[in-house]
Design an enzyme around this catalytic site. Structure first.
Site, PDB file in Angstrom:
ATOM      1  N   LYS A 120       0.827  -1.205   0.000  1.00 47.24           N
ATOM      2  CA  LYS A 120       0.000   0.000   0.000  1.00 47.24           C
ATOM      3  C   LYS A 120       0.864   1.259   0.000  1.00 47.24           C
ATOM      4  O   LYS A 120       0.624   2.189  -0.777  1.00 47.24           O
ATOM      5  CB  LYS A 120      -0.938   0.005   1.207  1.00 47.24           C
ATOM      6  CG  LYS A 120      -1.922   1.175   1.205  1.00 47.24           C
ATOM      7  CD  LYS A 120      -2.880   1.101   2.379  1.00 47.24           C
ATOM      8  CE  LYS A 120      -2.211   1.485   3.673  1.00 47.24           C
ATOM      9  NZ  LYS A 120      -3.161   1.600   4.809  1.00 47.24           N
ATOM     10  N   ASP A 138      -6.708   1.322   0.876  1.00 49.85           N
ATOM     11  CA  ASP A 138      -6.773   1.422   2.331  1.00 49.85           C
ATOM     12  C   ASP A 138      -8.188   1.071   2.780  1.00 49.85           C
ATOM     13  O   ASP A 138      -9.005   0.593   1.982  1.00 49.85           O
ATOM     14  CB  ASP A 138      -6.373   2.828   2.787  1.00 49.85           C
ATOM     15  CG  ASP A 138      -7.384   3.894   2.360  1.00 49.85           C
ATOM     16  OD1 ASP A 138      -8.307   3.583   1.579  1.00 49.85           O
ATOM     17  OD2 ASP A 138      -7.249   5.043   2.814  1.00 49.85           O
TER      18      ASP A 138
END
Length: 212
Positions: A120, A138
């Site tokens: 991420k 997220d």
């Protein structure tokens, strides 16, 4: 959800916010990398408060490394998991100096090899600092993708792959920011503000609210 509906959704998001960007404050790829590492399980607001004090003092791998562990901790103590984050940041700075000429690499493989940098974080840096059409999923993006049915999936990697595949190319570079902001301020976790949502009529969420 069909392709036409997805195109309409992102057209509206673009019209509302033509030039979206991260809410993290940064001026260089290195500052962004440090801010994103700090943002794990923390708010952008909290990270910005800390980096406003840290970056004027140290905003290069060399200067942060020179602070040392305890001094670095003193700047980020208000951020969750600051002990492990401080250790990872120092190790990352060391690797950037030794292997990347003190610069932030622009490939996923090199970024993910840095301590404290997962998929991420790498995707955020690749997208925001280097303009690559990546998708950092997220909690906000995961929620919005599943609620709206833009790209439903059981885990973040499945959602990421579907988003990259399904979002029209013209929107892909900025889609990450649009979806995060939408999840942060409109399609919120507890009770989505469907009454104030510009894509409410296109969204396939079954439990819509009257909230504005």
């Amino acid at each position: 959800m069909n392709a036409s509906k997805r195109h309409q959704i992102f057209s509206r998001l673009r019209e509302q916010n033509p030039h979206p960007t991260t809410e993290l404050e940064y001026s260089t790829p290195f500052e962004l990398l440090i801010a994103v590492i700090l943002s794990a399980q923390a708010t952008d607001v909290g990270v910005n408060k800390a980096t406003r004090k840290l970056f004027p003092v140290a905003n290069t791998p060399e200067s942060i490394l020179a602070l040392g562990l305890e001094k670095l901790k003193s700047y980020i103590r208000t951020i969750g998991l600051y002990n492990s984050k401080a250790e990872n940041i120092l190790k990352t700075c060391q690797q950037l100096i030794e292997h990347h000429n003190s610069s932030v690499p622009s490939t996923r493989e090199a970024l993910e090899a840095l301590p404290g940098v997962g998929r991420k974080t790498a995707n955020v840096v690749l997208n925001t600092a280097f303009g690559q059409p990546t998708m950092a999923v997220d909690t906000h993006i995961f929620r919005v993708s599943n609620r709206t049915r833009i790209a439903p999936g059981k885990n973040v990697l499945e959602v990421e792959n579907k988003l990259v595949r399904f979002i029209p190319t013209e929107f892909l570079l900025d889609a990450h920011h649009w979806l995060i902001l939408h999840g942060r301020y409109v399609c919120v976790a507890r009770k989505p503000k469907c009454g104030a949502c510009i894509i409410e009529d296109l969204c396939e969420y079954k439990d819509k609210t009257e909230e504005a």
